[in-house]
Motif scaffolding. Structure first.
Motif, PDB file in Angstrom:
ATOM      1  N   GLU A  91      -5.061  -1.438  -7.531  1.00 52.39           N
ATOM      2  CA  GLU A  91      -4.120  -2.308  -6.828  1.00 52.39           C
ATOM      3  C   GLU A  91      -4.201  -1.999  -5.336  1.00 52.39           C
ATOM      4  O   GLU A  91      -3.312  -1.363  -4.759  1.00 52.39           O
ATOM      5  N   TYR A  92      -5.275  -2.453  -4.704  1.00 54.09           N
ATOM      6  CA  TYR A  92      -5.572  -2.042  -3.341  1.00 54.09           C
ATOM      7  C   TYR A  92      -4.589  -2.576  -2.306  1.00 54.09           C
ATOM      8  O   TYR A  92      -4.232  -1.864  -1.374  1.00 54.09           O
ATOM      9  N   ASP A  93      -4.143  -3.813  -2.451  1.00 53.52           N
ATOM     10  CA  ASP A  93      -3.168  -4.333  -1.491  1.00 53.52           C
ATOM     11  C   ASP A  93      -1.862  -3.547  -1.553  1.00 53.52           C
ATOM     12  O   ASP A  93      -1.269  -3.235  -0.516  1.00 53.52           O
ATOM     13  N   ALA A  94      -1.432  -3.217  -2.759  1.00 53.61           N
ATOM     14  CA  ALA A  94      -0.207  -2.416  -2.908  1.00 53.61           C
ATOM     15  C   ALA A  94      -0.405  -1.020  -2.315  1.00 53.61           C
ATOM     16  O   ALA A  94       0.505  -0.472  -1.690  1.00 53.61           O
ATOM     17  N   ALA A  95      -1.589  -0.446  -2.491  1.00 51.93           N
ATOM     18  CA  ALA A  95      -1.882   0.868  -1.906  1.00 51.93           C
ATOM     19  C   ALA A  95      -1.831   0.802  -0.391  1.00 51.93           C
ATOM     20  O   ALA A  95      -1.273   1.687   0.267  1.00 51.93           O
ATOM     21  N   ASP A 125     -13.783  -0.516   2.389  1.00 47.12           N
ATOM     22  CA  ASP A 125     -14.373  -1.833   2.658  1.00 47.12           C
ATOM     23  C   ASP A 125     -13.339  -2.951   2.673  1.00 47.12           C
ATOM     24  O   ASP A 125     -13.678  -4.103   2.925  1.00 47.12           O
ATOM     25  N   HIS A 126     -12.111  -2.632   2.411  1.00 51.42           N
ATOM     26  CA  HIS A 126     -11.044  -3.642   2.368  1.00 51.42           C
ATOM     27  C   HIS A 126     -10.659  -4.021   3.800  1.00 51.42           C
ATOM     28  O   HIS A 126     -10.336  -3.145   4.610  1.00 51.42           O
ATOM     29  N   PRO A 127     -10.671  -5.312   4.131  1.00 49.31           N
ATOM     30  CA  PRO A 127     -10.347  -5.727   5.505  1.00 49.31           C
ATOM     31  C   PRO A 127      -8.961  -5.280   5.976  1.00 49.31           C
ATOM     32  O   PRO A 127      -8.800  -4.898   7.135  1.00 49.31           O
ATOM     33  N   ARG A 128      -7.964  -5.299   5.111  1.00 46.13           N
ATOM     34  CA  ARG A 128      -6.624  -4.864   5.511  1.00 46.13           C
ATOM     35  C   ARG A 128      -6.606  -3.378   5.841  1.00 46.13           C
ATOM     36  O   ARG A 128      -5.915  -2.951   6.761  1.00 46.13           O
TER      37      ARG A 128
END
Length: 140
Positions: A91-95, A125-128
């Motif tokens: 859950e990368y956005d939540a992280a 690598d996640h843009p956020r």
């Protein structure tokens, strides 16, 4: 040890150590049900065992039991652990939400530490995540 074996791509040993952690943490939760650290540790164990829903539930429970509003010093630890759980369960956005809060507010984390700590590697690598670290670097 479970995290190390996970990083070394040794799934059998990783599973054995996360399961051992689960046993200890479940006993801790049973004996001290309002102690946030046991819930957070149990969340990490569940995440390592692939029990996503249980992991997130325990991580959130830890944050509820030791809110930053009541303990500004130690209350950030459950927030960090919840972020780690979110990474472990994908859950990368939540992280990143948890990381953003931790980097903007006084906490144990810093931008340089987040860059090198392998727990956060799946986010690189996640843009956020990239934007968060760039923004953090410009502000500090």
């Amino acid at each position: 040890k479970a995290t190390i074996y996970d990083l070394l791509n040794q799934p059998q040993l990783k599973h054995a150590y996360y399961d051992s952690l689960r046993i200890v943490a479940e006993a801790g939760v049973a004996e001290y049900p309002v102690e946030a650290r046991f819930h957070g540790i149990l969340g990490i164990a569940y995440a390592g065992l692939g029990r996503k829903d249980d992991a997130v539930r325990e991580g959130r429970r830890a944050v509820e039991l030791l809110p930053v509003s009541e303990d500004a010093f130690y209350g950030t630890s459950p927030v960090q652990r919840l972020g780690e759980i979110y990474v472990m369960v994908g859950e990368y956005d939540a992280a990143i939400d948890q990381l953003e809060w931790l980097l903007v507010n006084p906490s144990w984390l810093s931008g340089p530490w987040v860059r090198v700590d392998p727990i956060w590697d799946p986010l690189h690598d996640h843009p956020r995540f990239q934007a968060l670290l760039e923004r953090y670097d410009r502000q500090h």
